[in-house]
Write a protein that holds these residues in place. Structure first.
Motif, PDB file in Angstrom:
ATOM      1  N   UNK A  12      -1.933 -49.920  -7.393  1.00 23.98           N
ATOM      2  CA  UNK A  12      -2.302 -48.654  -7.103  1.00 23.98           C
ATOM      3  C   UNK A  12      -1.490 -47.667  -7.983  1.00 23.98           C
ATOM      4  N   UNK A  13      -2.179 -46.980  -9.095  1.00 26.73           N
ATOM      5  CA  UNK A  13      -1.381 -46.170  -9.780  1.00 26.73           C
ATOM      6  C   UNK A  13      -2.213 -44.881 -10.030  1.00 26.73           C
ATOM      7  N   UNK A  14      -1.487 -43.947 -10.574  1.00 26.20           N
ATOM      8  CA  UNK A  14      -1.842 -42.829 -11.046  1.00 26.20           C
ATOM      9  C   UNK A  14      -2.429 -42.803 -12.531  1.00 26.20           C
ATOM     10  N   UNK A  15      -3.379 -42.042 -12.695  1.00 23.36           N
ATOM     11  CA  UNK A  15      -4.023 -42.096 -14.074  1.00 23.36           C
ATOM     12  C   UNK A  15      -4.249 -40.320 -14.532  1.00 23.36           C
ATOM     13  N   UNK A  16      -3.685 -40.269 -15.535  1.00 23.10           N
ATOM     14  CA  UNK A  16      -3.723 -38.622 -15.943  1.00 23.10           C
ATOM     15  C   UNK A  16      -4.802 -38.478 -17.248  1.00 23.10           C
ATOM     16  N   UNK A  21      -6.565 -41.624  -9.007  1.00 19.72           N
ATOM     17  CA  UNK A  21      -5.876 -42.757  -8.651  1.00 19.72           C
ATOM     18  C   UNK A  21      -6.812 -44.163  -8.759  1.00 19.72           C
ATOM     19  N   UNK A  22      -6.187 -45.374  -9.341  1.00 14.67           N
ATOM     20  CA  UNK A  22      -6.840 -46.552  -9.669  1.00 14.67           C
ATOM     21  C   UNK A  22      -6.494 -47.341  -8.847  1.00 14.67           C
ATOM     22  N   UNK A  23      -7.305 -48.368  -7.909  1.00 18.75           N
ATOM     23  CA  UNK A  23      -6.928 -49.251  -7.172  1.00 18.75           C
ATOM     24  C   UNK A  23      -7.354 -50.622  -7.908  1.00 18.75           C
ATOM     25  N   UNK A  24      -6.378 -51.217  -8.256  1.00 16.80           N
ATOM     26  CA  UNK A  24      -6.577 -52.462  -8.808  1.00 16.80           C
ATOM     27  C   UNK A  24      -6.873 -53.923  -7.964  1.00 16.80           C
ATOM     28  N   UNK A  25      -6.298 -53.677  -6.736  1.00 21.05           N
ATOM     29  CA  UNK A  25      -6.386 -54.756  -5.842  1.00 21.05           C
ATOM     30  C   UNK A  25      -7.706 -55.126  -5.316  1.00 21.05           C
ATOM     31  N   UNK A  26      -7.700 -56.091  -4.365  1.00 20.91           N
ATOM     32  CA  UNK A  26      -8.908 -56.721  -3.892  1.00 20.91           C
ATOM     33  C   UNK A  26      -9.239 -56.057  -2.374  1.00 20.91           C
ATOM     34  N   UNK A  68      -2.845 -34.850  -0.478  1.00 21.12           N
ATOM     35  CA  UNK A  68      -4.187 -35.404  -0.341  1.00 21.12           C
ATOM     36  C   UNK A  68      -3.868 -36.643   0.340  1.00 21.12           C
ATOM     37  N   UNK A  69      -4.903 -37.007   1.342  1.00 21.33           N
ATOM     38  CA  UNK A  69      -4.971 -38.338   2.038  1.00 21.33           C
ATOM     39  C   UNK A  69      -6.254 -38.921   1.759  1.00 21.33           C
ATOM     40  N   UNK A  70      -6.419 -39.953   1.002  1.00 22.41           N
ATOM     41  CA  UNK A  70      -7.709 -40.687   1.078  1.00 22.41           C
ATOM     42  C   UNK A  70      -7.983 -41.906   0.862  1.00 22.41           C
ATOM     43  N   UNK A  71      -8.830 -42.681   1.248  1.00 20.84           N
ATOM     44  CA  UNK A  71      -8.878 -44.218   1.057  1.00 20.84           C
ATOM     45  C   UNK A  71      -9.536 -44.412  -0.223  1.00 20.84           C
ATOM     46  N   UNK A  72      -8.952 -45.535  -1.028  1.00 19.52           N
ATOM     47  CA  UNK A  72      -9.399 -45.832  -2.238  1.00 19.52           C
ATOM     48  C   UNK A  72     -10.089 -46.987  -2.362  1.00 19.52           C
ATOM     49  N   UNK A 114     -10.864 -52.250  -6.378  1.00 21.77           N
ATOM     50  CA  UNK A 114     -11.391 -52.220  -7.782  1.00 21.77           C
ATOM     51  C   UNK A 114     -11.999 -50.862  -8.289  1.00 21.77           C
ATOM     52  N   UNK A 115     -11.610 -49.928  -7.812  1.00 17.66           N
ATOM     53  CA  UNK A 115     -11.998 -48.562  -8.471  1.00 17.66           C
ATOM     54  C   UNK A 115     -11.267 -47.429  -8.495  1.00 17.66           C
ATOM     55  N   UNK A 116     -11.715 -46.285  -8.959  1.00 15.53           N
ATOM     56  CA  UNK A 116     -10.700 -45.238  -9.536  1.00 15.53           C
ATOM     57  C   UNK A 116     -11.676 -43.988  -8.926  1.00 15.53           C
ATOM     58  N   UNK A 117     -10.841 -43.211  -8.356  1.00 11.68           N
ATOM     59  CA  UNK A 117     -11.128 -41.753  -7.583  1.00 11.68           C
ATOM     60  C   UNK A 117     -10.346 -40.704  -8.218  1.00 11.68           C
ATOM     61  N   UNK A 118     -11.027 -39.614  -8.446  1.00 12.13           N
ATOM     62  CA  UNK A 118     -10.596 -38.479  -8.646  1.00 12.13           C
ATOM     63  C   UNK A 118      -9.876 -37.749  -7.513  1.00 12.13           C
ATOM     64  N   UNK A 119      -8.341 -37.171  -7.842  1.00 10.85           N
ATOM     65  CA  UNK A 119      -7.798 -36.835  -6.621  1.00 10.85           C
ATOM     66  C   UNK A 119      -7.667 -35.144  -6.710  1.00 10.85           C
TER      67      UNK A 119
END
Length: 123
Positions: free
Chosen positions: A30-34, A45-50, A72-76, A79-84
């Protein structure tokens, strides 16, 4: 028939060990994308896990609007990317930021019982 010296076996073992370890460590992250645009920076934030992950993101901005400081606290989902956050820089100020990203397996629900106190009661 030539005999292979033991140091070559050790070198082969060490090479295979680090190859296998590095492969397992990159299975899912799980990593940050700018994404920088002309007048704003969008943080994803991109979640590459299963599995779905719960993330806590705290941005420490310098030269951006104050709204960027709120955590911010969110569920990701898996295999998705979410705008934070969208960071909008102030004019004529050099801007940069640091961040704290904490990843949990799942969100913990906290039940808080509301206790109503009478005016004469004390804690």
């Amino acid at each position: 028939m030539s005999i292979v010296p033991p140091k070559y076996y050790l070198l082969l073992f060490v090479t295979l060990f680090f190859t296998i370890i590095s492969g397992y460590s990159q299975i899912g992250t799980v990593h940050l994308i700018e994404k920088k645009l002309k007048k704003r920076t969008i943080i994803y934030i991109q979640n590459d896990t299963d599995k779905e992950k719960n993330v806590f993101l705290k941005i420490n901005p310098v030269g951006y609007r104050k709204s960027a400081q709120r955590p911010i606290i969110k569920n990701i989902p898996a295999k998705s990317k979410m705008q934070m956050r969208i960071l909008i820089p102030l004019l004529n100020v050099k801007s940069h930021y640091t961040y704290d990203l904490i990843v949990n397996k799942e969100a913990e629900t906290i039940d808080i019982n509301n206790v109503k106190l009478k005016p004469n009661d004390s804690l």
